[in-house]
Enzyme design. Sequence first.
Site: not given
Length: 108
Positions: A9-10
């Site tokens: 996930v960023s």
Amino acid sequence: MATIGYARVSTRDQNPDGQTDALEAAGCDKIFVEHSSGTLAKRPALTEALGYLREGDSLVVTKLDRLGRSVRILKQVADELQQRGVGLKALSQGIGTTTPGGRLFFHL
């Protein structure tokens, strides 16, 4: 032969549970989770996952963009895996490099 999952996930605010659930359902023996942008050159969990993989293993992601946000980075990782005899599978896209047809489709 192990099946190793990689979820990314960023940001720390995003939750990787959807990815890890899908990777567990796909039968991954071990899952590495990253909280960083796919554009960053240094991604410790990916480095650890790549170091964990052995010939005959498969790296599984939910989508190819989890490995990298550019075609160049994605191709670099895929080429490294292929040279090491490690398969790559993207669950939601139905892409896998463990068969000749899958390798052809991936490189197109």
